[in-house]
Scaffold this motif. Structure first.
Motif, PDB file in Angstrom:
ATOM      1  N   ASP A  49       9.836   7.517   0.679  1.00  0.00           N
ATOM      2  CA  ASP A  49       9.874   8.376  -0.496  1.00  0.00           C
ATOM      3  C   ASP A  49      11.004   7.977  -1.441  1.00  0.00           C
ATOM      4  OD1 ASP A  49       7.670   9.923  -0.138  1.00  0.00           O
ATOM      5  OD2 ASP A  49       8.709  11.630   0.765  1.00  0.00           O
ATOM      6  N   ASP A  50      12.152   7.649  -0.873  1.00  0.00           N
ATOM      7  CA  ASP A  50      13.278   7.243  -1.714  1.00  0.00           C
ATOM      8  C   ASP A  50      12.969   5.941  -2.448  1.00  0.00           C
ATOM      9  OD1 ASP A  50      14.919   9.390  -1.190  1.00  0.00           O
ATOM     10  OD2 ASP A  50      15.901   8.437   0.523  1.00  0.00           O
ATOM     11  N   ARG A  51      12.312   5.029  -1.777  1.00  0.00           N
ATOM     12  CA  ARG A  51      11.962   3.763  -2.418  1.00  0.00           C
ATOM     13  C   ARG A  51      10.954   3.983  -3.551  1.00  0.00           C
ATOM     14  NH1 ARG A  51      10.035  -0.593   1.698  1.00  0.00           N
ATOM     15  NH2 ARG A  51      10.412  -1.937  -0.097  1.00  0.00           N
ATOM     16  N   ALA A  52       9.972   4.837  -3.311  1.00  0.00           N
ATOM     17  CA  ALA A  52       8.995   5.130  -4.359  1.00  0.00           C
ATOM     18  C   ALA A  52       9.651   5.856  -5.530  1.00  0.00           C
ATOM     19  CB  ALA A  52       7.858   5.968  -3.785  1.00  0.00           C
ATOM     20  N   TYR A  53      10.575   6.743  -5.222  1.00  0.00           N
ATOM     21  CA  TYR A  53      11.288   7.490  -6.268  1.00  0.00           C
ATOM     22  C   TYR A  53      12.123   6.552  -7.139  1.00  0.00           C
ATOM     23  CZ  TYR A  53      15.210  10.244  -8.122  1.00  0.00           C
ATOM     24  OH  TYR A  53      16.177  10.779  -8.915  1.00  0.00           O
ATOM     25  N   LEU A  54      12.855   5.649  -6.506  1.00  0.00           N
ATOM     26  CA  LEU A  54      13.685   4.711  -7.260  1.00  0.00           C
ATOM     27  C   LEU A  54      12.836   3.742  -8.077  1.00  0.00           C
ATOM     28  CD1 LEU A  54      16.455   3.887  -4.625  1.00  0.00           C
ATOM     29  CD2 LEU A  54      16.654   5.356  -6.641  1.00  0.00           C
ATOM     30  N   ARG A  55      11.717   3.329  -7.533  1.00  0.00           N
ATOM     31  CA  ARG A  55      10.847   2.410  -8.267  1.00  0.00           C
ATOM     32  C   ARG A  55      10.355   3.053  -9.561  1.00  0.00           C
ATOM     33  NH1 ARG A  55       6.034   0.762  -9.612  1.00  0.00           N
ATOM     34  NH2 ARG A  55       5.091   2.739  -9.029  1.00  0.00           N
ATOM     35  N   GLN A  56       9.961   4.323  -9.482  1.00  0.00           N
ATOM     36  CA  GLN A  56       9.483   5.008 -10.677  1.00  0.00           C
ATOM     37  C   GLN A  56      10.625   5.341 -11.629  1.00  0.00           C
ATOM     38  OE1 GLN A  56       7.523   8.175  -8.598  1.00  0.00           O
ATOM     39  NE2 GLN A  56       5.564   7.110  -8.494  1.00  0.00           N
ATOM     40  N   LEU A  57      11.807   5.564 -11.081  1.00  0.00           N
ATOM     41  CA  LEU A  57      12.963   5.903 -11.913  1.00  0.00           C
ATOM     42  C   LEU A  57      13.397   4.713 -12.770  1.00  0.00           C
ATOM     43  CD1 LEU A  57      15.109   8.203 -12.365  1.00  0.00           C
ATOM     44  CD2 LEU A  57      16.512   7.001 -10.695  1.00  0.00           C
ATOM     45  N   LEU A  83       3.644  -3.369  -6.304  1.00  0.00           N
ATOM     46  CA  LEU A  83       2.409  -2.598  -6.152  1.00  0.00           C
ATOM     47  C   LEU A  83       1.259  -3.473  -5.672  1.00  0.00           C
ATOM     48  CD1 LEU A  83       2.454  -0.370  -9.365  1.00  0.00           C
ATOM     49  CD2 LEU A  83       2.724   0.407  -7.018  1.00  0.00           C
ATOM     50  N   ASN A  84       1.293  -4.749  -6.004  1.00  0.00           N
ATOM     51  CA  ASN A  84       0.159  -5.618  -5.701  1.00  0.00           C
ATOM     52  C   ASN A  84       0.529  -6.883  -4.951  1.00  0.00           C
ATOM     53  OD1 ASN A  84      -1.751  -3.975  -7.316  1.00  0.00           O
ATOM     54  ND2 ASN A  84      -0.556  -4.715  -9.056  1.00  0.00           N
ATOM     55  N   ASN A  85       1.814  -7.079  -4.653  1.00  0.00           N
ATOM     56  CA  ASN A  85       2.238  -8.312  -3.979  1.00  0.00           C
ATOM     57  C   ASN A  85       3.220  -7.981  -2.853  1.00  0.00           C
ATOM     58  OD1 ASN A  85       1.150 -10.455  -6.029  1.00  0.00           O
ATOM     59  ND2 ASN A  85       2.262  -8.968  -7.277  1.00  0.00           N
ATOM     60  N   PRO A  86       3.257  -8.813  -1.832  1.00  0.00           N
ATOM     61  CA  PRO A  86       4.270  -8.631  -0.789  1.00  0.00           C
ATOM     62  C   PRO A  86       5.672  -8.718  -1.386  1.00  0.00           C
ATOM     63  CG  PRO A  86       2.569 -10.164  -0.054  1.00  0.00           C
ATOM     64  CD  PRO A  86       2.323  -9.909  -1.517  1.00  0.00           C
ATOM     65  N   THR A  87       6.579  -7.940  -0.853  1.00  0.00           N
ATOM     66  CA  THR A  87       7.934  -7.897  -1.391  1.00  0.00           C
ATOM     67  C   THR A  87       8.594  -9.273  -1.359  1.00  0.00           C
ATOM     68  OG1 THR A  87       8.114  -5.627  -0.594  1.00  0.00           O
ATOM     69  CG2 THR A  87      10.156  -6.723  -1.201  1.00  0.00           C
ATOM     70  N   LYS A  88       8.322 -10.038  -0.313  1.00  0.00           N
ATOM     71  CA  LYS A  88       8.920 -11.372  -0.211  1.00  0.00           C
ATOM     72  C   LYS A  88       8.492 -12.257  -1.371  1.00  0.00           C
ATOM     73  CE  LYS A  88       9.439 -15.332   2.917  1.00  0.00           C
ATOM     74  NZ  LYS A  88       9.165 -16.303   1.823  1.00  0.00           N
ATOM     75  N   ASN A  89       7.227 -12.181  -1.747  1.00  0.00           N
ATOM     76  CA  ASN A  89       6.747 -12.995  -2.866  1.00  0.00           C
ATOM     77  C   ASN A  89       7.420 -12.592  -4.176  1.00  0.00           C
ATOM     78  OD1 ASN A  89       5.124 -14.020  -0.920  1.00  0.00           O
ATOM     79  ND2 ASN A  89       3.179 -13.299  -1.779  1.00  0.00           N
ATOM     80  N   LEU A 124      13.557  -3.920  -3.108  1.00  0.00           N
ATOM     81  CA  LEU A 124      13.239  -5.285  -2.692  1.00  0.00           C
ATOM     82  C   LEU A 124      13.902  -5.692  -1.387  1.00  0.00           C
ATOM     83  CD1 LEU A 124      13.518  -7.074  -6.162  1.00  0.00           C
ATOM     84  CD2 LEU A 124      11.507  -6.054  -5.070  1.00  0.00           C
ATOM     85  N   HIS A 125      14.929  -4.961  -0.974  1.00  0.00           N
ATOM     86  CA  HIS A 125      15.610  -5.280   0.280  1.00  0.00           C
ATOM     87  C   HIS A 125      15.994  -3.973   0.966  1.00  0.00           C
ATOM     88  CE1 HIS A 125      17.671  -8.001   3.024  1.00  0.00           C
ATOM     89  NE2 HIS A 125      18.716  -7.190   3.013  1.00  0.00           N
ATOM     90  N   PRO A 126      15.020  -3.250   1.489  1.00  0.00           N
ATOM     91  CA  PRO A 126      15.306  -1.906   2.011  1.00  0.00           C
ATOM     92  C   PRO A 126      16.145  -1.943   3.281  1.00  0.00           C
ATOM     93  CG  PRO A 126      13.072  -2.557   2.564  1.00  0.00           C
ATOM     94  CD  PRO A 126      13.615  -3.627   1.678  1.00  0.00           C
ATOM     95  N   GLY A 127      17.010  -0.951   3.399  1.00  0.00           N
ATOM     96  CA  GLY A 127      17.770  -0.793   4.630  1.00  0.00           C
ATOM     97  C   GLY A 127      17.030   0.109   5.601  1.00  0.00           C
ATOM     98  N   ALA A 128      17.552   0.168   6.819  1.00  0.00           N
ATOM     99  CA  ALA A 128      16.877   0.963   7.861  1.00  0.00           C
ATOM    100  C   ALA A 128      16.907   2.449   7.549  1.00  0.00           C
ATOM    101  CB  ALA A 128      17.535   0.696   9.212  1.00  0.00           C
ATOM    102  N   ASP A 129      17.891   2.885   6.747  1.00  0.00           N
ATOM    103  CA  ASP A 129      18.021   4.315   6.480  1.00  0.00           C
ATOM    104  C   ASP A 129      17.366   4.731   5.178  1.00  0.00           C
ATOM    105  OD1 ASP A 129      19.771   2.835   5.012  1.00  0.00           O
ATOM    106  OD2 ASP A 129      21.382   4.332   5.031  1.00  0.00           O
ATOM    107  N   SER A 158       0.823  -1.215   0.000  1.00  0.00           N
ATOM    108  CA  SER A 158       0.000   0.000   0.000  1.00  0.00           C
ATOM    109  C   SER A 158       0.855   1.263   0.000  1.00  0.00           C
ATOM    110  CB  SER A 158      -0.942   0.000   1.204  1.00  0.00           C
ATOM    111  OG  SER A 158      -0.205   0.065   2.416  1.00  0.00           O
ATOM    112  N   LEU A 159       2.090   1.168   0.477  1.00  0.00           N
ATOM    113  CA  LEU A 159       2.966   2.341   0.524  1.00  0.00           C
ATOM    114  C   LEU A 159       3.413   2.767  -0.871  1.00  0.00           C
ATOM    115  CD1 LEU A 159       5.215   1.280   3.550  1.00  0.00           C
ATOM    116  CD2 LEU A 159       3.208   2.780   3.584  1.00  0.00           C
ATOM    117  N   PHE A 160       3.366   1.843  -1.829  1.00  0.00           N
ATOM    118  CA  PHE A 160       3.752   2.167  -3.203  1.00  0.00           C
ATOM    119  C   PHE A 160       2.563   2.596  -4.053  1.00  0.00           C
ATOM    120  CE2 PHE A 160       7.052  -0.870  -1.850  1.00  0.00           C
ATOM    121  CZ  PHE A 160       8.188  -0.100  -2.075  1.00  0.00           C
TER     122      PHE A 160
END
Length: 972
Positions: free
Chosen positions: A857-865, A791-797, A848-853, A602-604
């Motif tokens: 917003d950065d993840r959404a930006y990179l996904r669209q990039l 966008l529609n599936n858990p990252t692990k899947n 797909l493997h986000p770090g704590a930092d 949902s965050l994406f």
């Protein structure tokens, strides 16, 4: 509605209704053809005969501007220095846009010829002997040097890279042969275009006719090369102007099946000294890390199209068994190197481009002419179509048209057609596009220096708007809006002594309060525009408004383009989450507790549906949106980015922007974004031969149906990835064909069709499939597939599905292609030996493997990039280039060879630059020499390096290297 007039009020106006005509879908097999709105076009690289361009764009007359004294910025308005001018020479557009050749002047032959535009070629449509000779002289090569990648928020490419994935073999130059001499044609392809004075007088003397290299149709083993004949002189014809003499032209090569290439070793060639010739069907192109030159001889350049496999399975069962994705990464308007010719323009007259009656595929080298040239059989659907009388030409003894090598659409893989009025929206010739700059003037934007930097830069940058002819001023109009909780429109009409502001506070019902004076010609309104840009930072210097709107801002730009009845581009400079009461209002939903859960997807996703509906309206109008973000906290990039990614736009993000530190990086991005060549109001269609069909698309675009990719804007950096599936059996003899056609409006307002053609082999053996795959393209596809999947599936899947598919690909090879070996031995295909490594890089990416930092917003930006990256950009992004900076002094005038991304390759006495295409990281060894540290950092010892210093400069071996602190890190 409340409209505050300052100092004068313009009355509101009605909004004209506009939109796309409906599509009348017809089909034959898997070929779907739009009816009411003809579809797309393609490019062409390489020499060809001369085609007359359409009506030239006459220079606009510039009315004198009012004499107004500009008000300079107060010295204390912003705590930062003004940007230095970036431009020191007259505007020279980047790589010229698709083959727009300059029209010829009707002046007498006594005038000296003007130099040709680089990579811009054109062709006239008369019978061969009367056609002016074309030239393929390469444009001058600039001798620029660089020491580091550009600082940019968008991916960039380097000429160097890691070692190739497989050992290449030497590629010999084929022996050139000439095609048969063209015979006089009793018909012509349309009335001769009138010549106009545009500064290009005719060349003196009749030129020699040198045939144009190319191939006709897919390579057939039984098809022999054309006989070589001497050139002849083409006598000048009435109403036709002779063209320039040929330069550095060689005769066309033998047919693809006759070129005598050595057996492929690992499916790769070494293209150091020899060009990559595209005339061989199914030939695997050079690696993206290889520096090579392309000669178009029947298939599109790999700079335009790269496939995951150049030998497709003949059956769907074989494709399912291998699990190798069948896809193509298409970059329709890719910028070409200076030593390669751009696509030629073909004009087929008032009747428009020649097409297949059934599947509507455009004329290309894969059409087979029969019955003496009176008909042609489509290579895609096998339908037989009558040849129009004006396009008729006789066939030679090999079954080819005698003018094959004089027409790019019969011998080249990429070319362009001039589109007729039938290809225009509402059957009206489009107006030239417009650029609208919308600047956030809230407290944060003013305080961090963004407003002052943008206004100062635009005063210079407006002279460098895109144009097809560098000798003619751009006819793109511009407009300006500032906003916070309300919107301020500016009247900058040339007749005014001072710009006028009009405030629209009723953001719930957005409209444009003025028509005349909002979108203006830069040259005519230069004085008023500069006065406005000088005043904006002063007007809002003391603002305390922190809330902003966003949805109404895009609505305002959209309504302005509707009122002007034109396509265009919005440049939005935004700084904070739009929490003001208005349509598109958002709330802070950042919750890191959802990361790693089933609700993470949902965050994406977009927070509200408002922006999806707004994006649809923008695409219908041809309104492209580029978003520059300057956030200090969460701004919900996943939602704000919906409109840019749906309209073919770009997103740039500068977190915690500071004017002094981040100015250079931001201005580099802005300059490139404004100047890049692009098409507007574009529609793309991919057609394939019987047996396969396009089923899925990835990229920044909108699709209202299952076949047409709609792009409000398509620039030279955007790609569309297309996946193919089987719907029938393929044949090894005929191979598989694909044609990408893109219909768009050029920056001069001309409607064009750019066409790219690609032929690949088909195989019945899995070994042939694995031998002709492209690992970098496969990784590009996997990344886009996975990034859309979150966008529609858990990252692990999503991660598990990538791992499983990679395992199945390699397991199928081991089982069916490799020789028996012990169970513990790793067996990999030669061209896929790095596939697990590269896929591991994708799995470790921040999406797909986000770090704590890593922020949401950065993840959404990179996904669209990543969704719009080409193969070279994704390669550098997932497997960064590691350059040993300390070797610059011994490598001469070239970048040092990149090394593998491994800790064991790092020397404690060295300095290394890690470049991802998006960020730069500087690694400094603890034992680096004092002289090296002094040259780079101005510090005598490692412990004295200041990691917060603004810039580093290195002068080694004649190089001047610079890196900005905003993208760098230092590690010991």
């Amino acid at each position: 509605m409340n409209v505050n007039q300052q100092p004068h009020m313009a009355s509101p106006y009605g909004q004209p209704q506009s939109g796309y005509q409906g599509y009348q879908q017809t089909g034959y097999g898997n070929q779907h053809v739009p009816g009411g709105y003809p579809t797309p076009y393609a490019p062409y690289n390489g020499p060809a005969s001369t085609y007359q361009p359409g009506p030239p764009q006459a220079p606009s007359s510039f009315a004198p501007s009012s004499a107004v004294h500009s008000q300079p910025l107060p010295p204390d308005s912003v705590a930062q220095t003004a940007p230095q001018p970036f431009y020191g020479a007259p505007p020279t557009p980047p790589q010229p846009f698709p083959g727009a050749a300059p029209p010829f002047s009707a002046a007498g032959p006594a005038q000296p010829p003007a130099p040709p535009l680089g990579s811009q070629q054109s062709f006239s449509q008369a019978h061969p002997p009367s056609q002016p000779q074309f030239t393929s002289a390469p444009p001058p090569v600039s001798t620029a040097s660089y020491g580091a990648p550009p600082l940019t928020s968008q991916p960039s490419t380097f000429s160097g890279g890691p070692p190739p994935t497989s050992s290449p073999s030497q590629y010999p130059q084929p022996m050139p042969q000439q095609p048969p001499v063209s015979q006089p044609n009793p018909f012509h392809s349309g009335p001769p275009q009138p010549t106009t004075a545009a500064g290009f007088p005719p060349q003196g003397g009749p030129p020699l006719r040198v045939p144009h290299p190319g191939v006709q149709g897919p390579p057939m083993t039984s098809q022999g090369p054309p006989t070589s004949q001497t050139n002849h002189v083409a006598p000048p014809q009435p109403g036709m102007l002779p063209g320039p003499p040929p330069v550095n032209m060689a005769g066309p090569p033998a047919q693809p099946s006759m070129q005598g290439y050595p057996p492929q070793q690992n499916g790769k060639y070494l293209y150091c000294n020899e060009p990559f010739v595209t005339g061989v069907r199914g030939q695997v192109p050079p690696l993206v890390t290889t520096k090579f030159q392309v000669k178009d001889q029947g298939n599109a350049s790999p700079r335009f199209i790269r496939c995951t496999a150049y030998n497709m399975p003949c059956t769907s069962d074989m494709a399912k068994q291998s699990q190798v994705p069948l896809a193509a990464v298409i970059k329709p308007l890719a910028t070409l190197p200076l030593d390669e010719n751009g696509p030629y323009i073909v004009d087929h007259g008032e009747s428009g481009p020649i097409r297949c009656n059934r599947c509507k595929a455009y004329m290309c080298p894969y059409m087979q002419f029969i019955e003496g040239g009176r008909r042609f059989q489509c290579g895609f659907c096998s339908c037989v179509t009558e040849v129009p009388p004006h396009y008729f030409q006789h066939l030679d003894h090999t079954g080819k048209r005698v003018d094959c090598y004089d027409r790019p659409e019969l011998s080249m893989g990429s070319y362009e057609f001039l589109a007729t009025v039938d290809y225009c929206k509402n059957n009206k010739i489009p107006q030239p596009p417009a650029f609208i700059f919308l600047i956030d003037v809230s407290y944060n934007a003013v305080k961090n220096g963004m407003v002052a930097i943008v206004c100062q830069e635009l005063k210079t940058l407006l002279d460098y708007l895109p144009r097809e002819n560098p000798n003619v001023a751009s006819n793109i109009r511009v407009g300006f809006v500032t906003y916070n909780k309300v919107l301020h429109f500016y009247n900058v009409k040339a007749s005014l002594a001072q710009p006028q502001m009009m405030v629209v506070s009723d953001v719930a019902d957005m409209f444009v309060p003025l028509l005349d004076g909002f979108l203006v010609n830069v040259a005519e309104s230069r004085v008023v525009i500069e006065s406005l840009l000088d005043q904006i930072p002063d007007m809002f210097a003391d603002t305390r408004e922190t809330e902003t709107v966003f949805g109404p801002v895009i609505q305002a730009g959209l309504e302005a383009l509707k009122a002007a009845d034109c396509a265009g581009k919005l440049f939005v400079f935004h700084s904070s989450l739009p929490i003001a009461e208005a349509p598109g209002k958002l709330k802070n939903r950042e919750d890191k507790k959802l990361v790693g859960t089933d609700k993470e997807k949902s965050l994406f996703q977009a927070q509200v549906s408002f922006y999806s509906n707004l994006a649809k309206e923008c695409v219908a109008q041809g309104c492209c949106v580029d978003l520059f973000l300057f956030p200090n906290q969460y701004v919900d990039v996943a939602t704000l980015g919906v409109v840019p990614t749906s309209t073919g736009g770009s997103i740039y993000k500068y977190t915690y922007f500071q004017g002094q530190a981040d100015q250079e990086r931001f201005l580099n991005d802005l300059r490139k974004d404004v100047q890049k060549q692009m098409g507007f109001d574009a529609v793309m269609r991919v057609r394939t031969s019987t047996g396969i069909r396009p089923t899925d698309f990835f990229g920044s675009f909108y699709m209202s149906n299952t076949t047409d990719v709609e792009l409000a804007g398509l620039d030279c950096d955007k790609t569309v990835t297309v996946e193919f599936k089987h719907d029938d059996k393929l044949s090894e003899e005929t191979g598989a064909l694909m044609q990408c056609a893109v219909l768009y409006t050029s920056c001069s307002g001309q409607r064009r069709l750019r066409v790219h053609n690609m032929a690949v082999n088909c195989c019945t053996q899995l070994a042939d499939l694995y031998r002709n795959c492209e690992t970098d393209t496969i990784i590009n596809y996997f990344a886009k597939y996975a990034y859309r999947g979150v966008l529609n599936n858990p990252t692990k899947n999503v991660r598990d599905s990538l791992i499983n598919q990679c395992a199945q690909i390699l397991a199928c090879y081991r089982k069916n292609c490799a020789s028996p070996s012990s169970a513990g031995q790793l067996i990999l295909p030669e061209c896929m030996k790095l596939l697990p490594v590269y896929l591991n890089c994708v799995l470790k990416s921040d999406i797909l493997h986000p770090g704590a930092d890593i922020s949401l917003d950065d993840r959404a930006y990179l996904r669209q990039l990543v969704s719009a990256m080409d193969v070279a950009e994704s390669h550098a992004f997932f497997y960064p280039r590691l350059l040993p900076v300390h070797k610059l002094n011994v490598e001469g005038n070239a970048l040092p060879v990149a090394v593998r991304d491994s800790e064991e390759r790092l020397s404690k006495g060295g300095v290394y630059l890690l470049e991802t295409g998006l960020n730069l990281f500087l690694w400094v060894g603890a034992n680096a020499q004092q002289e090296l540290l002094q040259n780079i950092f101005g510090a005598p010892a490692f412990s004295q390096i200041d990691p917060n210093m603004g810039h580093w400069h290195c002068t080694l071996g004649g190089w001047l290297c610079g890196w900005g602190a905003e993208t760098d890190s230092i590690a010991a």
